[in-house]
Design a protein around this motif. Structure first.
Motif, short mmCIF file in Angstrom:
data_model
loop_
_atom_site.label_atom_id
_atom_site.label_comp_id
_atom_site.label_asym_id
_atom_site.label_seq_id
_atom_site.Cartn_x
_atom_site.Cartn_y
_atom_site.Cartn_z
N PRO A 1 1.26 -1.07 -0.01
CA PRO A 1 -0.46 -0.06 -0.18
C PRO A 1 0.85 1.34 0.01
CG PRO A 1 -0.19 -1.01 1.91
CD PRO A 1 0.41 -1.67 1.00
N ALA A 2 0.61 2.00 -0.38
CA ALA A 2 0.95 3.87 -0.64
C ALA A 2 1.22 3.88 0.58
CB ALA A 2 0.47 4.35 -1.54
N ASP A 3 0.61 4.16 1.30
CA ASP A 3 1.24 4.78 3.32
C ASP A 3 1.63 3.93 3.51
OD1 ASP A 3 -1.07 2.87 3.87
OD2 ASP A 3 -2.23 3.97 4.57
N ASP A 4 2.57 2.44 3.47
CA ASP A 4 3.13 1.48 4.45
C ASP A 4 4.27 2.02 4.27
OD1 ASP A 4 4.16 -0.82 5.01
OD2 ASP A 4 2.28 -1.72 4.72
N TRP A 5 4.68 1.71 5.81
CA TRP A 5 6.33 2.14 5.81
C TRP A 5 7.29 1.24 5.64
CZ3 TRP A 5 9.37 -1.93 9.18
CH2 TRP A 5 10.33 -1.41 9.46
N ARG A 6 6.88 0.55 5.23
CA ARG A 6 7.69 -0.97 4.49
C ARG A 6 8.62 0.16 3.84
NH1 ARG A 6 3.43 -6.42 5.62
NH2 ARG A 6 2.41 -4.25 5.31
N ARG A 7 7.78 0.30 2.38
CA ARG A 7 7.95 1.11 1.14
C ARG A 7 9.45 2.09 1.36
NH1 ARG A 7 5.01 2.82 -3.53
NH2 ARG A 7 3.19 1.53 -3.68
N THR A 8 9.94 2.28 2.61
CA THR A 8 11.08 2.59 3.04
C THR A 8 12.04 1.78 2.95
OG1 THR A 8 10.35 3.03 5.38
CG2 THR A 8 9.54 4.23 3.78
N PRO B 1 14.81 -0.86 2.92
CA PRO B 1 16.11 -1.46 1.50
C PRO B 1 15.11 -2.65 0.90
CG PRO B 1 16.98 -0.86 3.33
CD PRO B 1 15.97 -0.66 4.23
N ARG B 2 14.74 -4.20 2.17
CA ARG B 2 14.63 -4.92 1.22
C ARG B 2 13.20 -5.70 0.43
NH1 ARG B 2 16.24 -9.38 6.13
NH2 ARG B 2 18.38 -9.32 5.51
N PHE B 3 12.38 -4.03 0.49
CA PHE B 3 11.30 -3.89 -0.32
C PHE B 3 11.12 -2.98 -1.74
CE2 PHE B 3 9.55 -5.24 3.98
CZ PHE B 3 8.81 -6.20 4.13
N ALA B 4 12.76 -2.92 -2.08
CA ALA B 4 13.11 -1.63 -2.84
C ALA B 4 12.52 -2.18 -4.23
CB ALA B 4 14.09 -1.07 -2.40
N PRO B 5 12.59 -1.72 -5.37
CA PRO B 5 12.04 -2.29 -6.08
C PRO B 5 13.01 -3.53 -6.36
CG PRO B 5 11.48 0.52 -6.39
CD PRO B 5 12.15 -0.46 -5.44
N GLY C 1 18.89 -6.64 -0.13
CA GLY C 1 18.82 -5.10 0.70
C GLY C 1 18.86 -5.48 2.35
N ALA C 2 19.36 -4.44 3.40
CA ALA C 2 19.50 -4.82 5.07
C ALA C 2 18.11 -5.08 5.91
CB ALA C 2 20.47 -3.46 5.29
N PRO C 3 18.28 -5.65 6.88
CA PRO C 3 16.95 -5.60 7.38
C PRO C 3 16.30 -4.54 7.77
CG PRO C 3 18.57 -7.36 8.94
CD PRO C 3 19.14 -6.52 7.17
N GLU C 4 15.36 -4.22 8.98
CA GLU C 4 15.04 -3.01 8.71
C GLU C 4 15.90 -2.20 9.81
OE1 GLU C 4 12.53 -0.85 13.20
OE2 GLU C 4 12.10 -3.44 12.85
N ALA C 5 15.53 -0.23 9.03
CA ALA C 5 16.20 0.49 8.93
C ALA C 5 16.43 0.93 10.37
CB ALA C 5 16.51 1.90 7.80
#
Length: 317
Positions: free
Chosen positions: A222-229, A231-235, A313-317
């Motif tokens: 979703p557009a407002d999801d924190w995971r979009r920020t 690294p592991r969820f980068a395109p 991608g790194a774990p949680e930033a």
């Protein structure tokens, strides 16, 4: 469900707990429904999940209020885990707050928000680099002696830091982000936890949803999801990581299971002291997660899983 104990003489808990963070914090704010979230926690307890994990920093205390509402009238059925040492805001930001007075205040605030007279397990969420660990831990030990807390849990620390803290007060648990995709520190932490009979609470055991399989593209979030920020969820990373989840799915197919169930079964196989804390907002995912306790991995399964390439991608930033 199989069970274990928290610490040497702590309460018996199911080997799978419930991580409540995503019910009101960080994940897909536009899809949150408080009434459904309360019902889901109650459903989990009905199904035998008795360890429920929250934190004062999740949604600036709102997550604790939600859990307090959910367990009202059922306090004796729940081993309640919360924690402090972090200050959070509704937008997802976190910062360390390990000074003794801040921790004393945090315990009292948690008791008020949860509407309980004691907390079963209180986690120090993070070591504050500006405060000696022994001072933070000592302040929480005072709260145990005051009857506000039954047991204490450590965050990700070195073995030496754990020993230093336990010289002040024993730890019943250690909490870390642990999954097939995040294994840092296991070589040191797991043997120490076994030696001391400390429960290892595995947070984000499904890789923050990656191991559940729904995310093959960045735009699936979703557009407002924190995971979009993250690294592991980068395109590019998410495409690589989705391929890894599909490889987990090949192991799952041997058992008529799902990738999420195999990921949880792998954690459970690490030892009787390991307690994964998967979170969800959906009843069908709750049932799916609990099914992970029934999957018995073979040696070949474990070999295949442990030789997976490392996620991008790194774990949680």
């Amino acid at each position: 469900m199989r069970t274990t104990t928290l610490g040497r003489d702590g309460p018996v808990v199911g080997r799978l707990g419930l991580g409540a963070m995503g019910l009101s914090y960080r994940y897909a704010p536009g899809l949150r429904d408080r009434t459904k979230a309360v019902s889901l926690v109650q459903e989990a307890v009905d199904l035998g999940v008795n360890l429920v994990e929250t934190a004062g920093a999740y949604a600036a205390g709102e997550n604790e209020r939600l859990i307090g509402e959910a367990i009202r009238g059922r306090r004796d059925e729940v081993v309640l885990c919360t924690g402090g040492g972090l200050l959070g805001d509704a937008d997802g930001g976190l910062r360390p707050a390990g000074c003794p007075q801040a921790l004393r205040d945090a315990v009292d605030e948690s008791l008020r928000r949860l509407h309980v007279d004691h907390i079963d397990l209180y986690l120090l969420r993070r070591v504050d680099p500006g405060v000696p660990l022994e001072e933070s831990w000592g302040a929480l030990a005072e709260q145990v002696w005051a009857g506000k807390i039954r047991m204490l849990g450590l965050p990700v620390v070195t073995v030496q830091e754990a020993r230093d803290a336990e010289a002040v007060h024993e730890a019943a648990a250690m909490a870390a982000e642990v999954s097939l995709f995040t294994r840092c520190g296991l070589d040191d932490v797991v043997p120490y936890a076994v030696e001391r009979r400390i429960a290892l609470l595995a947070g984000a055991p499904l890789g923050r949803g990656l191991l559940a399989g729904p995310f093959s593209r960045h735009d699936d979030l979703p557009a407002d999801d924190w995971r979009r920020t993250q690294p592991r969820f980068a395109p590019r990373a998410i495409r690589h990581n989705y391929a890894l989840t599909q490889a987990v799915g090949q192991v799952a197919a041997r058992h008529g299971a799902t990738p999420a169930q195999v990921a949880l079964a792998w954690l459970l196989r690490l030892g009787d002291h390991v307690v994964p804390l998967p979170g969800t907002r959906a009843s069908y995912h709750l049932a799916e997660n609990l099914g992970g306790d029934r999957v018995r991995l073979t040696e070949q399964d474990v070999t295949d899983l442990e030789f997976l390439p490392y996620p991008a991608g790194a774990p949680e930033a």
